[in-house]
Structures are given as structure tokens and as C-alpha cells.
Design an enzyme around this catalytic site. Structure first.
Site, PDB file in Angstrom:
ATOM      1  N   HIS A   1      54.517 -10.030  83.183  1.00 25.32           N
ATOM      2  CA  HIS A   1      55.106 -10.995  82.255  1.00 25.32           C
ATOM      3  C   HIS A   1      54.159 -12.174  82.088  1.00 25.32           C
ATOM      4  O   HIS A   1      53.940 -12.655  80.990  1.00 25.32           O
ATOM      5  CB  HIS A   1      56.463 -11.477  82.770  1.00 25.32           C
ATOM      6  CG  HIS A   1      57.136 -12.447  81.849  1.00 25.32           C
ATOM      7  ND1 HIS A   1      58.351 -13.022  82.136  1.00 25.32           N
ATOM      8  CD2 HIS A   1      56.765 -12.954  80.651  1.00 25.32           C
ATOM      9  CE1 HIS A   1      58.701 -13.840  81.147  1.00 25.32           C
ATOM     10  NE2 HIS A   1      57.750 -13.823  80.239  1.00 25.32           N
TER      11      HIS A   1
ATOM     12  N   GLU B   1      51.185 -16.352  76.124  1.00 20.32           N
ATOM     13  CA  GLU B   1      51.132 -16.637  77.555  1.00 20.32           C
ATOM     14  C   GLU B   1      49.932 -17.516  77.903  1.00 20.32           C
ATOM     15  O   GLU B   1      50.030 -18.416  78.737  1.00 20.32           O
ATOM     16  CB  GLU B   1      51.092 -15.332  78.353  1.00 20.32           C
ATOM     17  CG  GLU B   1      52.423 -14.607  78.411  1.00 20.32           C
ATOM     18  CD  GLU B   1      53.493 -15.410  79.131  1.00 20.32           C
ATOM     19  OE1 GLU B   1      53.251 -15.845  80.273  1.00 20.32           O
ATOM     20  OE2 GLU B   1      54.571 -15.619  78.543  1.00 20.32           O
TER      21      GLU B   1
ATOM     22  N   HIS C   1      50.734 -21.123  79.343  1.00 20.05           N
ATOM     23  CA  HIS C   1      50.502 -21.235  80.786  1.00 20.05           C
ATOM     24  C   HIS C   1      49.025 -21.149  81.176  1.00 20.05           C
ATOM     25  O   HIS C   1      48.558 -21.887  82.037  1.00 20.05           O
ATOM     26  CB  HIS C   1      51.271 -20.139  81.530  1.00 20.05           C
ATOM     27  CG  HIS C   1      52.745 -20.176  81.325  1.00 20.05           C
ATOM     28  ND1 HIS C   1      53.550 -21.170  81.837  1.00 20.05           N
ATOM     29  CD2 HIS C   1      53.573 -19.335  80.644  1.00 20.05           C
ATOM     30  CE1 HIS C   1      54.809 -20.947  81.496  1.00 20.05           C
ATOM     31  NE2 HIS C   1      54.849 -19.841  80.771  1.00 20.05           N
TER      32      HIS C   1
END
Length: 204
Positions: free
Chosen positions: A51, A103, A107
């Protein structure tokens, strides 16, 4: 198998922007089941997939996000892309590149002082290969089953032994108590006759 796994792998960094990387794996059938996004009409992979890998701090348990830094660039090598298409697919919408972009921008940029974009995705694949949650649970005979349930400690123990970390299991209420092909987790302090069956969702 309704599982999405996130466990902590610590890397002490020279920068104070973060202390460790929180590595998150998910079980695609669960993600798709609870997703509000349109189905991509692909059969969910029966293996744990990535993920994300999220820079985090002990002083602030919430993962860092939306940091300043370089935006995602489509510079991944064909060889790495091929690996990520299996290890880190977009199981909800089927747009792998967009998933990686989101992502990284949310992050990954927070780790840029230590890991550039290429290193970030290479590290993610290395961690996925080294800590194969699918195999860890299969070796403990924890696999999708229409009737079998497991306690909190049943699931925690093999992951702890393999990763040398103590994970926190997070569960979701089971909308169908007798749903087929869903491994279930009973409250660890309840007897079998009184336990509420839940679906394991995350390991943190």
C-alpha cells in the site's frame, strides 16, 4: 482473506524529518471489498501487496504527508516497473502509475533527504520481498477458509517471529458473520462461544 498489513521497520536516519519507515501491505480482496471506488474488473491478487512506505516519527505517530520536495517523475526503469506491477499494483482502479504517483507525492517526498524517488521504490520492493506476509501466514496455516477463525495471538505470533517486531492488529466489523473465504479474528479475551467475529484489516 481480508487482511491489510502494516508493520513498522525502523531505520534510524541522520535527518530529523523522520525516524522510521512504516511499511504497509494490504490484502487485495479486502481492499476491493471495502473500497468505494469503481471496480477495475480484475480478479484481486491472492497475495499481499504494497500500500505504501510512510516516513514516521515516534513523537508524532501520524505518518508525515504532503511534504515539500520533488513531484513524481516517470523515471522508473522497465525492470523496476515490472516488479512493482506485481508487488505494488493499484488493486482498486487498475492505474498503477497513478497509485505510485499519489503515494510518492503524499508520503515519499518526506523521505527525499535520505531516499530519492528511485531508491524509495526500490526499497519498497526489497522490503516486500524480504517480509512476505503471505508466506509467513501460510507457514502458520493461516489461509482463507469459510469456517476457520483465529485469535489475535494466532495471527500476531508468526508475524512477530518473522519480523522481530510486535504488530498491532486492526480489524473491521464483519458485515456477514458467515461470509465465505474470509479469515476472521476473534477478540483475544473472549471465549469461542461469546467472541465477536471480526475481519482482520491492518497490522501496525
Amino acid at each position: 482473506l481480508v487482511l491489510a498489513f502494516a508493520f513498522f521497520l525502523c531505520f534510524i536516519m541522520s535527518t530529523r524529518s523522520y525516524v522510521y519507515l512504516q511499511f504497509v501491505q494490504q490484502w487485495p480482496p479486502t481492499t476491493c471489498r471495502f473500497s468505494g471506488k469503481p471496480s477495475n474488473n480484475r480478479r484481486p491478487l491472492p497475495i499481499f501487496t504494497i500500500h505504501g512506505i510512510w516516513p514516521s516519527n515516534y513523537s508524532n505517530p501520524r505518518m508525515r504527508s504532503n511534504c515539500t520536495g520533488s513531484q513524481f517523475k516517470k523515471i522508473l526503469s522497465p525492470r523496476l516497473r515490472s516488479k512493482l506491477e506485481r508487488a505494488w499494483p493499484d488493486v482498486e482502479s487498475g492505474n498503477d502509475t497513478k497509485f505510485w504517483e499519489d503515494e510518492w507525492n503524499k508520503h515519499g517526498k518526506c523521505s527525499e533527504q535520505t531516499l530519492n524517488q528511485m531508491q524509495y521504490f526500490e526499497r519498497s520492493h526489497q522490503m516486500w520481498s524480504s517480509f512476505n506476509i503471505t508466506n509467513i501466514l501460510e507457514k502458520a496455516s493461516i489461509v482463507p477458509n469459510a469456517t476457520q477463525t483465529w485469535t489475535y495471538s494466532d495471527i500476531l505470533s508468526p508475524i512477530k517471529a518473522a519480523t522481530q517486531r510486535i504488530p498491532l492488529l486492526r480489524c473491521k466489523g464483519n458485515p456477514q458473520r458467515q461470509a465465505k473465504s474470509q479469515p476472521k479474528n476473534r477478540g483475544k479475551s473472549q471465549p469461542k462461544s461469546q467472541a465477536t467475529t471480526q475481519l482482520l484489516h491492518e497490522v501496525v
